[in-house]
Scaffold this motif. Structure first.
Motif, short mmCIF file in Angstrom:
data_model
loop_
_atom_site.label_atom_id
_atom_site.label_comp_id
_atom_site.label_asym_id
_atom_site.label_seq_id
_atom_site.Cartn_x
_atom_site.Cartn_y
_atom_site.Cartn_z
N ARG A 1 0.84 -1.20 0.00
CA ARG A 1 0.00 0.00 0.00
C ARG A 1 0.88 1.26 0.00
NH1 ARG A 1 -2.91 -3.68 3.23
NH2 ARG A 1 -1.86 -2.97 5.10
N ARG B 1 -0.12 4.58 0.31
CA ARG B 1 -0.66 5.71 -0.46
C ARG B 1 -0.26 7.06 0.13
NH1 ARG B 1 -6.83 3.84 -0.76
NH2 ARG B 1 -6.18 2.91 1.23
N LYS C 1 3.20 7.80 -1.14
CA LYS C 1 3.26 8.05 -2.57
C LYS C 1 2.54 9.34 -2.98
CE LYS C 1 3.56 3.14 -3.80
NZ LYS C 1 2.87 2.02 -4.47
N LEU C 2 1.41 9.64 -2.32
CA LEU C 2 0.56 10.75 -2.77
C LEU C 2 0.80 12.05 -2.01
CD1 LEU C 2 -2.82 8.83 -3.25
CD2 LEU C 2 -1.08 9.39 -4.96
#
Length: 331
Positions: free
Chosen positions: A9, A11, A14-15
């Motif tokens: 995962r 996120r 990454k975001l």
């Protein structure tokens, strides 16, 4: 040391974390800055600000890199994390973004409105191969001292610079023009040994907070990153380690210039408000001409903060021995 691991995962990383760090701190190249797995010396952690909540990892990573600590990311294999619900992720994202943006302000990556003033008019030289060379023109690595200072100012977001020139002014102009993306205004002072006049002339178009360089010297960029974070009206860098102890510092304030009782070396880099120029004009009318005498008087009448840079490398290039040392460090 920072651990990274295989993660399906991630996120938030990454975001939120990686895009913001790539934008404001491109020199930070860790794959997983939010891994939460750190190993560090206790002495290092004592020097760092430990954030609260979800800000801890991003804050530590940024501070460790920006303060020059040696860091390394190591592979720890695979770790399975429990997935947090979206409402928790929203809180995480907000706090991570908040600390990264705040650190960007603190380290001068955004929001810097300062200008800079470089005093390069007087005959301040070092002997190189039997010849006197102005310190600002001496090459330490692949560029001169003046170019090095201009490059670092550009890196921290300061792009409006006034340079007061006098001695060897033609050569000084040519050297400064090599740095692109920064606006350099040259101010000439034919009375180049009149230091306070150079300071006053250099301040004619400075209408906001500015960083001052009183002499040619080399230093690590974190010296600038540290002093621009100071919020006192007037502040100068001081060093408790080297040279004559010219200044007495107590509770973060420069109390007075005193070579007998002094406990710090006065480093000629400071951050000041433009009202200092009105004070300089008054002192000039009273017969003050040297910068040291001027700041000695200012220290007696106003509060001047002391920014301790005792852990930062800097070198005033007073002789060939110091020049060779600087070339080994920055070469």
């Amino acid at each position: 040391m920072i651990g990274n691991f295989k993660l399906e995962r991630g996120r938030l990383q990454k975001l939120t974390a990686l895009p913001l760090m790539n934008l404001f701190f491109p020199e930070i190249r860790f794959k997983q800055p939010l891994s939460g797995l750190f190993a560090a010396k206790a002495s290092v952690l004592k020097e760092l600000e430990i954030e609260e909540g979800w800000k801890v990892e991003a804050g530590l990573v940024i501070d460790m890199v920006m303060r020059g600590y040696r860091t390394k990311e190591v592979d720890l294999g695979e770790i399975i994390h429990k997935e947090n619900p979206m409402d928790v992720k929203a809180v995480q994202a907000r706090e991570v973004a908040e600390v990264i943006v705040r650190k960007a302000y603190e380290y001068g990556r955004i929001g810097v409105k300062m200008k800079a003033l470089i005093l390069a008019a007087k005959k301040d030289t070092v002997v190189v191969n039997g010849k006197e060379v102005p310190k600002y023109l001496v090459e330490v690595s692949k560029e001169s001292v003046l170019e090095n200072i201009l490059s670092m100012l550009k890196e921290i977001g300061i792009t409006e610079v006034s340079v007061v020139i006098g001695y060897k002014k033609g050569t000084m102009k040519k050297v400064g023009e090599r740095i692109k993306g920064i606006k350099v205004r040259y101010v000439e002072n034919d009375k180049w040994n009149d230091e306070l006049l150079s300071f006053i002339l250099g301040g004619v178009r400075i209408d906001r907070r500015f960083i001052l360089f009183t002499e040619g010297m080399v230093f690590e960029k974190r010296l600038l990153e540290r002093v621009i974070r100071e919020n006192k009206k007037f502040v100068f860098c001081v060093d408790r380690r080297k040279g004559r102890k010219k200044v007495l510092v107590e509770n973060g304030e420069m109390v007075k210039f005193d070579e007998k009782k002094g406990n710090c070396y006065f480093v000629g880099v400071g951050v000041l408000e433009p009202e200092i120029f009105e004070i300089a004009k008054k002192k000039y009318d009273q017969g003050i001409r040297s910068l040291e005498d001027f700041f000695r008087r200012v220290c007696e009448e106003y509060e001047i903060g002391a920014c301790d840079i005792s852990d930062v490398y800097w070198n005033s290039l007073k002789d060939e021995k110091e020049l060779e040392e600087a070339r080994k460090v920055f070469g």
